[in-house]
Design an enzyme around this catalytic site. Sequence first.
Site, PDB file in Angstrom:
ATOM      1  CE  LYS A  51       2.484  -1.398   0.496  1.00  0.00           C
ATOM      2  NZ  LYS A  51       2.089  -1.147  -0.807  1.00  0.00           N
ATOM      3  CB  THR A  52       8.313  -6.541   1.068  1.00  0.00           C
ATOM      4  OG1 THR A  52       6.945  -6.411   1.164  1.00  0.00           O
ATOM      5  CG2 THR A  52       9.111  -7.484   1.616  1.00  0.00           C
ATOM      6  CG  ASP A  96       2.588  -6.892   3.288  1.00  0.00           C
ATOM      7  OD1 ASP A  96       2.178  -5.744   3.220  1.00  0.00           O
ATOM      8  OD2 ASP A  96       2.817  -7.814   2.390  1.00  0.00           O
ATOM      9  CB  THR A 145      -3.462  -1.660  -0.041  1.00  0.00           C
ATOM     10  OG1 THR A 145      -4.166  -2.459   0.821  1.00  0.00           O
ATOM     11  CG2 THR A 145      -2.251  -2.569  -0.665  1.00  0.00           C
ATOM     12  NE  ARG A 204       4.652  -7.479  -6.052  1.00  0.00           N
ATOM     13  CZ  ARG A 204       3.921  -7.164  -5.143  1.00  0.00           C
ATOM     14  NH1 ARG A 204       2.673  -7.223  -4.968  1.00  0.00           N
ATOM     15  NH2 ARG A 204       4.542  -7.169  -3.839  1.00  0.00           N
TER      16      ARG A 204
END
Length: 324
Positions: A51-52, A96, A145, A204
């Site tokens: 997302k980032t 975030d 999330t 990740r």
Amino acid sequence: KPEESLRPQRLKEYIGQKDLKEVLAIAIQAAQARNEPLDHLLLYGPPGLGKTTMALILAAEMQVDCKITTAPALERPRDIVGLLVNLKPGDLLFIDEIHRLSRMTEEILYPAMEDARIDITIGKGQSARTRSLPLQNFTLVGATTRVGALTSPLRDRFGLVQRLRFYEIDELTEIILRAAKILNTPIQSDGAAEIARRARGTPRIANRLLRRVRDYVQVKRSGEAIDEAIAAEALELFNVDPCGLDWTDRRMLSVIIENYGGGPVGLDTIAAATGEDNQTIEEVYEPYLLQIGYLNRTPRGRVATPAAWKHLGFEPPESQLSLL
Ligand code: ADE
């Protein structure tokens, strides 16, 4: 952060999330043609899916700056006001964990998102007055999330609401091969695929596992390329099983199976048994177990599926099969 150098910089380099990329490519092209900023965008989905990274790519594609923050850092109204008034035209503001905004901060965002202005109160009590302060047009990119935890007035102010999904094995393999190249680490495609299978659908985690395997090879097999056997050997050592489950995943499933006959078991019980908090269980651990069909959520609690019984080396009982 070590993650930084591995992030793709442009949409073209971003592997996977095909639908999302298509939607965003159109939004980018349209906004550029009109010489306008992008619409506000809400990205949701499990952690670690990019997302980032996507927010940074959008800023790069739009040739604007990206300010990154997280909702817990915006406790006081002046935190968000300070960020907003310093944005340049078209800049992107990434928040975030946006479901965790304080109410006051959220209320400052409404007119900022809708009309590019903030309403600030000057003075106190009887003499208090509100002033409207114009802002530059900007794009808010929110990430969460838990899209269900957003208030509807906030959710409704995003022109685009997009979900990120878990990655396929072949997508993760490609991501690992790309990362290994950047890290100057020799790897074979079967080695990348082995890491990919254990990465829980999450880039990740894939990149994290690659670094562990890379260390292992450097110390134990100096100079060899990572192949399937070495990757499996290294990841066994680091307690990542063939499905990518770690100690906490397996503990969750074994508590449900061994202590509660397969469930249903309440979230609190699972949290206590693993030492993780409820939110981490729900947002970090459960999504992948649900995705691979090892866990079901029922109104009375969590149930381990027959596949989970088998994965842990148990024979699922008849009674459990009828529950599903
Ligand atoms: N590294 C982490 N996520 C990635 C992605 N989606 N594409 C390419 N490289 C990545």
